[in-house]
Design an enzyme around this catalytic site. Structure first.
Site, PDB file in Angstrom:
ATOM      1  N   CYS A  83      17.958  41.555   4.349  1.00  0.00           N
ATOM      2  CA  CYS A  83      18.393  40.368   5.081  1.00  0.00           C
ATOM      3  C   CYS A  83      19.552  40.749   6.001  1.00  0.00           C
ATOM      4  O   CYS A  83      20.541  41.336   5.566  1.00  0.00           O
ATOM      5  CB  CYS A  83      18.802  39.314   4.062  1.00  0.00           C
ATOM      6  SG  CYS A  83      20.228  38.343   4.499  1.00  0.00           S
ATOM      7  N   GLN A 124      13.398  36.602   7.356  1.00  0.00           N
ATOM      8  CA  GLN A 124      12.004  36.483   6.892  1.00  0.00           C
ATOM      9  C   GLN A 124      11.117  35.812   7.946  1.00  0.00           C
ATOM     10  O   GLN A 124       9.962  36.198   8.142  1.00  0.00           O
ATOM     11  CB  GLN A 124      11.960  35.701   5.572  1.00  0.00           C
ATOM     12  CG  GLN A 124      10.544  35.624   4.993  1.00  0.00           C
ATOM     13  CD  GLN A 124      10.487  34.904   3.660  1.00  0.00           C
ATOM     14  OE1 GLN A 124      11.439  34.960   2.884  1.00  0.00           O
ATOM     15  NE2 GLN A 124       9.386  34.236   3.386  1.00  0.00           N
ATOM     16  N   HIS A 152      15.185  35.993  -2.106  1.00  0.00           N
ATOM     17  CA  HIS A 152      16.323  36.583  -1.390  1.00  0.00           C
ATOM     18  C   HIS A 152      17.487  36.775  -2.342  1.00  0.00           C
ATOM     19  O   HIS A 152      18.013  35.799  -2.881  1.00  0.00           O
ATOM     20  CB  HIS A 152      16.745  35.669  -0.243  1.00  0.00           C
ATOM     21  CG  HIS A 152      15.751  35.633   0.882  1.00  0.00           C
ATOM     22  ND1 HIS A 152      16.030  36.101   2.136  1.00  0.00           N
ATOM     23  CD2 HIS A 152      14.464  35.223   0.909  1.00  0.00           C
ATOM     24  CE1 HIS A 152      14.964  35.966   2.905  1.00  0.00           C
ATOM     25  NE2 HIS A 152      14.001  35.427   2.188  1.00  0.00           N
ATOM     26  N   CYS A 154      20.407  37.424  -1.667  1.00  0.00           N
ATOM     27  CA  CYS A 154      21.627  36.774  -1.171  1.00  0.00           C
ATOM     28  C   CYS A 154      21.684  35.309  -1.611  1.00  0.00           C
ATOM     29  O   CYS A 154      22.719  34.660  -1.516  1.00  0.00           O
ATOM     30  CB  CYS A 154      21.724  36.887   0.344  1.00  0.00           C
ATOM     31  SG  CYS A 154      20.385  36.102   1.233  1.00  0.00           S
TER      32      CYS A 154
HETATM   33 ZN   LIG Z   1      20.851  36.671   3.321  1.00  0.00          ZN
END
Ligand SMILES: [Zn+2]
Length: 192
Positions: A83, A124, A152, A154
């Site tokens: 990401c 994404q 994810h 994150c």
């Molecule tokens: Zn992220």
């Protein structure tokens, strides 16, 4: 970044930056466990971002003429990406379908194309349409559909901490975009 992305990873520069992070969090960058860390992290990024230096067109060498004109679909292609907002991994499955128009692609190539675009700093959403656009623009096809499902890190281990949440994105091109009936057919095949 163009598909031909000429960027090469500067390992030495990453090593310096990682050493700075270690110092910034109050670590002793020279202690045994951390001594080689900057070098390892640099090698890791070079591997995870290898797609930036790869031309996805090389995966189109095994295109075969074929009059098959039904949907071709490869589901559950595992992928790993980074990401770009947090430099943390997002991991999931890609499902890719196309409706041939006189040519089919070696099946493993769909997975290689996914990898090539996944191994970059990504969002994404962008990863999804890059895969769809690349196949649509470079393979003789009537339509392309791509669905990505990913978790994810994150979001699962930091921020709002929602482990198990899965983000789903899709991109449809050509006939799958124009014709609702064909789109419904491909979407029912792509979503289990
Ligand atoms: Zn992220």
């Amino acid at each position: 970044m163009s598909d031909k992305g000429k960027t090469s990873v500067d390992n030495k520069r990453i090593e310096k930056a990682v050493r700075e992070i270690l110092l910034a969090v109050g670590e002793d960058a020279e202690r045994e466990g951390l001594k080689e860390t900057p070098e390892r992290v640099a090698r890791m990024y070079a591997e995870l971002l290898a797609g930036m230096q790869e031309d996805p067109k090389k995966h189109l060498r095994s295109v075969f003429s074929e009059n098959y004109d039904e949907i071709v679909l490869l589901r559950d292609i595992p992928f790993y990406s980074i990401c770009e907002h947090h430099l943390m991994p997002f991991i999931g499955s890609a499902h890719v379908a196309y409706l041939p128009s006189g040519a089919i692609l070696g099946v493993s190539k769909l997975a290689r194309i996914v990898d090539c675009f996944a191994r970059r700093l990504q969002a994404q959403e962008r990863l999804t349409y890059q895969i769809a656009d690349f196949i649509m623009n470079n393979l003789k096809t009537q339509g392309v559909a791509v669905v990505l499902e990913a978790s994810h890190s994150c979001m699962t281990i930091r921020g709002i901490k929602k482990p198990g949440s899965v983000m789903v994105t899709s991109a449809v091109r050509g006939i799958f975009k124009r014709d609702p009936k064909t789109r419904n057919e491909v979407m029912s095949l792509l979503h289990k």
